[in-house]
Design a protein around this motif. Structure first.
Motif, PDB file in Angstrom:
ATOM      1  N   SER A   1       0.796  -1.237   0.000  1.00 56.15           N
ATOM      2  CA  SER A   1       0.000   0.000   0.000  1.00 56.15           C
ATOM      3  C   SER A   1       0.825   1.282   0.000  1.00 56.15           C
ATOM      4  N   HIS A   2       2.110   1.191  -0.324  1.00 58.59           N
ATOM      5  CA  HIS A   2       2.933   2.389  -0.503  1.00 58.59           C
ATOM      6  C   HIS A   2       2.968   2.783  -1.980  1.00 58.59           C
ATOM      7  N   GLY A   3       3.771   3.784  -2.289  1.00 53.35           N
ATOM      8  CA  GLY A   3       3.951   4.186  -3.681  1.00 53.35           C
ATOM      9  C   GLY A   3       5.046   3.417  -4.385  1.00 53.35           C
ATOM     10  N   ASP A   4       5.648   2.418  -3.715  1.00 54.30           N
ATOM     11  CA  ASP A   4       6.786   1.697  -4.299  1.00 54.30           C
ATOM     12  C   ASP A   4       6.441   1.077  -5.649  1.00 54.30           C
ATOM     13  N   PHE A   5       5.332   0.342  -5.684  1.00 55.46           N
ATOM     14  CA  PHE A   5       4.971  -0.364  -6.920  1.00 55.46           C
ATOM     15  C   PHE A   5       4.624   0.618  -8.029  1.00 55.46           C
ATOM     16  N   THR A   6       3.773   1.603  -7.746  1.00 51.47           N
ATOM     17  CA  THR A   6       3.311   2.517  -8.791  1.00 51.47           C
ATOM     18  C   THR A   6       4.436   3.408  -9.312  1.00 51.47           C
TER      19      THR A   6
ATOM     20  N   GLY B   1      10.096   3.232 -14.041  1.00 50.48           N
ATOM     21  CA  GLY B   1      11.114   2.216 -14.285  1.00 50.48           C
ATOM     22  C   GLY B   1      12.237   2.263 -13.271  1.00 50.48           C
ATOM     23  N   THR B   2      12.115   3.140 -12.305  1.00 53.84           N
ATOM     24  CA  THR B   2      13.124   3.278 -11.248  1.00 53.84           C
ATOM     25  C   THR B   2      12.488   4.052 -10.108  1.00 53.84           C
ATOM     26  N   ARG B   3      13.132   4.087  -8.964  1.00 53.71           N
ATOM     27  CA  ARG B   3      12.667   4.892  -7.843  1.00 53.71           C
ATOM     28  C   ARG B   3      13.783   4.986  -6.817  1.00 53.71           C
ATOM     29  N   ASN B   4      13.685   5.975  -5.959  1.00 48.99           N
ATOM     30  CA  ASN B   4      14.582   6.085  -4.822  1.00 48.99           C
ATOM     31  C   ASN B   4      13.963   5.252  -3.705  1.00 48.99           C
TER      32      ASN B   4
ATOM     33  N   GLY C   1      11.753   7.613  -0.761  1.00 46.94           N
ATOM     34  CA  GLY C   1      12.221   8.681  -1.645  1.00 46.94           C
ATOM     35  C   GLY C   1      11.264   9.847  -1.715  1.00 46.94           C
ATOM     36  N   ARG C   2      10.866  10.168  -2.926  1.00 46.08           N
ATOM     37  CA  ARG C   2      10.006  11.333  -3.167  1.00 46.08           C
ATOM     38  C   ARG C   2       8.572  11.103  -2.700  1.00 46.08           C
ATOM     39  N   SER C   3       8.159   9.847  -2.591  1.00 43.73           N
ATOM     40  CA  SER C   3       6.777   9.563  -2.197  1.00 43.73           C
ATOM     41  C   SER C   3       6.582   9.583  -0.689  1.00 43.73           C
TER      42      SER C   3
END
Length: 383
Positions: free
Chosen positions: A105-110, A116-119, A124-126
């Motif tokens: 339920s975090h923003g990790d998946f979306t 195609g990447t994330r911090n 990170g930013r979410s």
């Protein structure tokens, strides 16, 4: 990545990640001549910062703000104001299990699916840590509104199934900062705190809601349809992390009221102007401020980072697995969300004040500029 700017004339552009080097923002459109110090901003940041009590995250961030531009000799210059808040207690290592497996339920998946990447460090930013920028900018907006006689406040009115009775604006001001929950009703605050402690002991979290009110807002802020005050206020509040609902006036209760019950009676004020009596419309009619107090509510879901074992899907191995989110997280969000809601309310109102011409976009004193090389608002020669 777009979506990092809020406002039309009073524009706030933010940067930073939860476990990066620093957070910060640039505020464009603040008129010149506003007396402003780091202490003015720090007061609200201290209300939002972690580690305040046993019901907040233990992350040790002082959230000290540094003004980098736009202020000289204690007054705004009309140029962009740059603010920086260093991250002092980032610990990304605890998030390594979730590099390829999103936290539930975090923003990790979306985020990963879109970019195609994330911090992955702390989201990170979410991460809700990003709201430190909003509160810093909101503190400046509050100072501008205070000059115009506009005062605003928010408080926690519900945690789980514990709901506070209606409180007055004065009770919010008097009591909400006296307890860790930031509830304007002391007896309810004690019940809320006990409920939060129960969920903490279980390794779980709980949701709640925040009421807000603004007084002294003039008639005429907002425009029909997509630039209505309620629409823009809804955008501001729905941007607050974990928000699942926003309402103003009667809100969802309006579904139970007839038109006759909800429609306002009228009276004339001392100056002969027609004034709605009950204010069931929450200070906004037809998307435009009516001059009555603006009030509403924001609902926040329970924090999703909890120490209970939960299922996730590892897209690298193609397997489902059980993981615990180990770290320093709030068991409930509204107590630290109060200054965030106040900030977004202030930012929305000050933007509309500028758009409506009730605030001079160049000088807060409204006077024509002077070609004086040593101009300063406190210089007697310029009075």
């Amino acid at each position: 990545m777009n979506g990092n700017r809020f406002g039309r004339l009073f524009q706030v552009t933010t940067f930073g990640e939860s476990h990066g080097e620093a957070m910060g923002c640039t505020i464009s459109g603040c008129p010149a001549g506003l007396e402003l110090t780091e202490e003015d901003i720090q007061k609200d940041l201290d209300r939002r910062k972690p580690g305040q009590s046993m019901i907040t995250t233990s992350r040790g961030e002082p959230d000290d703000v540094s003004i980098k531009s736009g202020v000289q000799d204690g007054y705004t210059t009309g140029t962009p104001i740059g603010l920086v808040i260093q991250n002092k207690d980032a610990r990304s290592g605890k998030y390594e299990p979730f590099i390829t497996a999103p936290r539930p339920s975090h923003g990790d998946f979306t985020y990963s699916a879109k970019f195609g990447t994330r911090n992955w460090g702390g989201g990170g930013r979410s991460s809700a840590r990003e709201t430190v920028n909003w509160v810093a900018a909101g503190a400046i907006a509050k100072k501008l509104l205070e000059r115009e006689g506009i005062e605003l406040k928010a408080h926690v009115n519900q945690i789980g199934d514990v709901e506070a009775p209606d409180v007055s604006f004065e009770e919010m001001l008097e009591h909400s900062e006296e307890n860790d929950v930031r509830c304007g009703h002391p007896e309810s605050a004690e019940k809320m705190q006990n409920l939060i402690a129960d969920y903490q002991e279980e390794g779980d979290s709980i949701g709640g809601s925040i009421e807000f009110e603004a007084r002294g807002v003039p008639v005429g802020l907002g425009a029909p349809r997509f630039d209505s005050l309620s629409a823009r206020l809804g955008q501001a509040m729905m941007a607050v992390p974990a928000t699942t609902a926003f309402e103003f006036g009667l809100g969802t209760e309006a579904a139970e009221w007839t038109g006759k019950e909800r429609n306002d009676d009228w009276a004339f004020d001392d100056e002969g102007n027609p004034t709605p009596v009950e204010n069931d419309h929450g200070g906004i009619q037809g998307g435009i401020s009516s001059g009555e107090p603006i009030y509403g509510e924001v609902t926040l879901h329970a924090p999703t980072s909890i120490p209970k074992s939960q299922q996730t899907a590892d897209w690298e191995t193609g397997e489902l697995k059980e993981e615990k989110v180990i770290g320093r997280h709030d068991p409930v969000l509204p107590p630290r969300g109060v200054p965030v809601v106040e900030a977004m309310l202030a930012l929305t109102l000050v933007d509309f004040m500028l758009l409506s011409g009730r605030l001079n976009p160049d000088r807060v004193d409204g006077q024509p500029g002077k070609y004086d090389t040593d101009y300063h608002p406190s210089n007697p020669r310029n009075e």
